[in-house]
Design a protein around this motif. Structure first.
Motif, PDB file in Angstrom:
ATOM      1  N   ALA A   1       0.826  -1.204   0.000  1.00 32.08           N
ATOM      2  CA  ALA A   1       0.000   0.000   0.000  1.00 32.08           C
ATOM      3  C   ALA A   1       0.864   1.260   0.000  1.00 32.08           C
ATOM      4  N   VAL A   2       1.951   1.246   0.783  1.00 28.34           N
ATOM      5  CA  VAL A   2       2.862   2.389   0.811  1.00 28.34           C
ATOM      6  C   VAL A   2       3.536   2.561  -0.559  1.00 28.34           C
ATOM      7  N   GLY A   3       3.906   1.438  -1.177  1.00 28.09           N
ATOM      8  CA  GLY A   3       4.506   1.513  -2.502  1.00 28.09           C
ATOM      9  C   GLY A   3       3.556   2.098  -3.535  1.00 28.09           C
TER      10      GLY A   3
ATOM     11  N   GLN B   1       1.798   6.826  -6.807  1.00 32.61           N
ATOM     12  CA  GLN B   1       0.808   7.866  -7.092  1.00 32.61           C
ATOM     13  C   GLN B   1       1.295   9.249  -6.656  1.00 32.61           C
ATOM     14  N   GLU B   2       2.574   9.315  -6.268  1.00 30.58           N
ATOM     15  CA  GLU B   2       3.229  10.563  -5.881  1.00 30.58           C
ATOM     16  C   GLU B   2       2.577  11.235  -4.671  1.00 30.58           C
ATOM     17  N   VAL B   3       2.129  10.411  -3.735  1.00 28.88           N
ATOM     18  CA  VAL B   3       1.621  10.928  -2.467  1.00 28.88           C
ATOM     19  C   VAL B   3       2.816  11.398  -1.635  1.00 28.88           C
ATOM     20  N   ASP B   4       2.741  12.598  -1.106  1.00 27.24           N
ATOM     21  CA  ASP B   4       3.832  13.176  -0.327  1.00 27.24           C
ATOM     22  C   ASP B   4       3.769  12.652   1.117  1.00 27.24           C
ATOM     23  N   LEU B   5       4.516  11.591   1.382  1.00 29.43           N
ATOM     24  CA  LEU B   5       4.487  10.994   2.712  1.00 29.43           C
ATOM     25  C   LEU B   5       5.178  11.862   3.756  1.00 29.43           C
ATOM     26  N   SER B   6       5.988  12.818   3.307  1.00 29.03           N
ATOM     27  CA  SER B   6       6.636  13.708   4.275  1.00 29.03           C
ATOM     28  C   SER B   6       5.621  14.604   4.987  1.00 29.03           C
TER      29      SER B   6
END
Length: 555
Positions: A247-249, A254-259
């Protein structure tokens, strides 16, 4: 002054700690202050028991039948009016393979539980129930004052611990992370809350709950309850970890900004804290409708603050979801790994790096190994004291959902703002250090659980042991013959390897190591006392056979 129900010299039936089995005992003495009976079993073992763990005996019958398979006769035991199994002989090693839950107080096989902090300050359900007498309504004025003081202490801890974690996070995020700088950069209260962050935390918990219910992995039975029944648990944590990684991958693709998690880290903590509070209130209210068999041995004193903190219900469930078993590892340990990875990305962003620093990589890899190991051995969590004995209230809820994911990640959080260069020598040294610590930790725990499960297992049958009057045996060879509690030693070595990548400029990254050593010093002393009391002369013989201690001179 409370009167004793049983008199000195009476022969009665006493519960063996950690089991549902009663054995013939003789009453030696009674303490009016603690309301505990000192009894002696037929094998010579002396223990202190509460009145609720003693019965006058009643009628019980043994009948014999012939086993049609091998022609041997076996004894079948009838239940008494109390519907508890009674025996007259001391238990065998196989019958009590998990009774050391009452005495051992070991660090979790896969998760460092939050209630160890309470052990360190002497506030644990077992100690409280025995030494303060919360279940007894005595009129003694000193006892009433002790209860009031205890209530105040618990109330104070409920506010102190969340604030202490918040202070730790504030320091980790500051450019100057020294303790002296703490009052200088306090965030505004309105900056600690965000509805969107709260929604993300709720979605995370829901996602992990769904994963825990997937029909993958084996279905196992837990330890017997007070009524003799066992609950079933789905062991699929390792698969859930893999699906979480997928899911994280996908989110990264999808270029989700996890920061975003790093930028709103304090808000994530306060959101988790609110969920902890709401969940604890729900658990306390629903426990009012729980049956006697569903209540925990501790946490049912009748004092609201104490019971809310310790937890009244032993295994709260919503259909197939065991809330305590789920919270013990899933959201917290999964969150620990995810937050570490988020901090890795945040470091690259804030320090303008094309690749993560060696220090950040080592912290992520070392702690990921520990979490993966925990989920791989998830089934062993079912024998831990948290699951078998403790109720599920604010204490464990805060530890599982707030303390673990937001304090065990402090090294990675610290490195985002405080980069630390490592030479090739230090990188190799830290890898070797963590590897040695992990080997000791895993080998020691594997030997312990294999021996506890089946002493005749070829993997452990060669180990030298010392028999005890309880029917158990103490291992005096292998890692357990080299040092007492080698699993503790492995934990400390790993904890040091996790902290050293952060350098020596500040004390904050060493919080976990300090916390761990404080915990283990206390637990070592407690184990020494309880084991000496439980095993008697056999423990003295064990101490001579295994003289080396991790913390010498503290007993």
């Amino acid at each position: 002054m409370p009167t004793a129900r049983f008199q000195i010299g009476d022969t009665v039936m006493g519960r063996w700690p950690g089991s549902n089995l009663y054995y013939e005992v003789k009453v030696l003495s009674y303490d009016n202050k603690t309301r505990l009976y000192t009894v002696i079993y037929k094998d010579g073992t002396e223990l202190e028991l509460k009145e609720s763990d003693i019965t006058a005996g009643g009628r019980y019958n043994l009948r014999r039948r012939k086993d049609q398979g091998d022609g041997k006769t076996v004894e079948l035991e009838q239940k008494t009016e109390t519907e508890t199994l009674l025996r007259t002989k001391p238990p065998t090693a196989s019958a009590i393979k998990t009774t050391d839950l009452e005495f051992g107080g070991r660090v979790g096989e896969s998760s460092q539980q939050f209630n160890v902090i309470l052990d360190c300050v002497g506030i644990h359900s077992t100690n409280l129930m025995q030494y303060v007498g919360l279940n007894n309504f005595a009129t003694n004025k000193k006892l009433k004052k002790s209860r009031i003081s205890l209530q105040q202490s618990v109330f104070f801890l409920m506010f102190l611990l969340p604030v202490a974690v918040l202070a730790l996070l504030i320091l980790c995020g500051q450019k100057d992370a020294s303790l002296q700088s703490f009052p200088l950069e306090l965030p505004a209260l309105e900056s600690l809350w965000d509805c969107q962050v709260f929604g993300i935390v709720l979605l995370w918990l829901l996602f992990q709950a769904v994963l825990s219910l997937l029909p993958v992995g084996k279905l196992v039975e837990g330890m017997p309850l007070k009524n003799g029944k066992t609950l079933k648990y789905r062991i699929n944590g390792f698969y859930a970890l893999l699906l979480t990684a997928v899911a994280v991958g996908v989110a990264m693709y999808q270029e989700v900004d996890l920061s975003y998690i790093h930028a709103h880290f304090l808000q994530f903590y306060t959101s988790a804290l609110l969920i902890v509070t709401l969940l604890s209130i729900y658990l306390f209210i629903r426990s009012r409708w729980a049956s006697e068999d569903e209540l925990a041995p501790g946490g049912n004193s009748g004092y609201i603050i104490y019971d809310f903190f310790m937890g009244r219900e032993l295994n709260p469930r919503i259909k197939n979801l065991d809330i305590k078993f789920f919270c013990e590892m899933r959201p917290g340990l999964m969150g620990w790994v995810l937050i570490n990875f988020v901090m890795l990305q945040a470091e690259m962003k804030h320090q303008n790096l094309e690749n993560p620093s060696p220090a950040m990589l080592l912290v992520n890899i070392f702690q990921l190994l520990w979490v993966v190991d925990g989920f791989w051995h998830e089934e062993k969590l079912l024998t831990m004291m948290d699951i078998v004995y403790d109720g599920f209230g604010f204490m464990l809820t805060f530890g599982d959902l707030a303390f673990v994911p937001f304090t065990f990640t402090c090294q990675a959080y610290y490195l985002v703002s405080h980069p630390n260069e490592l030479s090739a020598f230090w990188i190799i040294t830290l890898i070797i250090m963590n590897g040695v610590g992990y080997y000791i930790f895993r080998k020691a725990n594997s030997q312990k659980f294999a021996f506890r499960k089946n002493p005749s297992d070829p993997a452990v049958s060669h180990l030298k042991t010392i028999p005890t009057a309880t029917g158990e045996s103490l291992i005096v060879s292998g890692l357990w013959g080299w040092v007492r509690h080698p699993n503790y030693l492995g934990d400390i070595i790993m904890g040091l390897a996790w902290s050293l990548p952060c350098g020596f400029n500040h004390l904050i990254p060493y919080f976990y190591l300090i916390y761990l050593i404080t915990l283990l010093v206390h637990r070592n002393a407690r184990d020494e006392h309880q084991c000496r009391k439980k095993y008697g002369s056999a423990w003295d013989e064990y101490c001579k056979a295994v003289p080396f201690r991790i913390f010498p001179g503290i007993y």
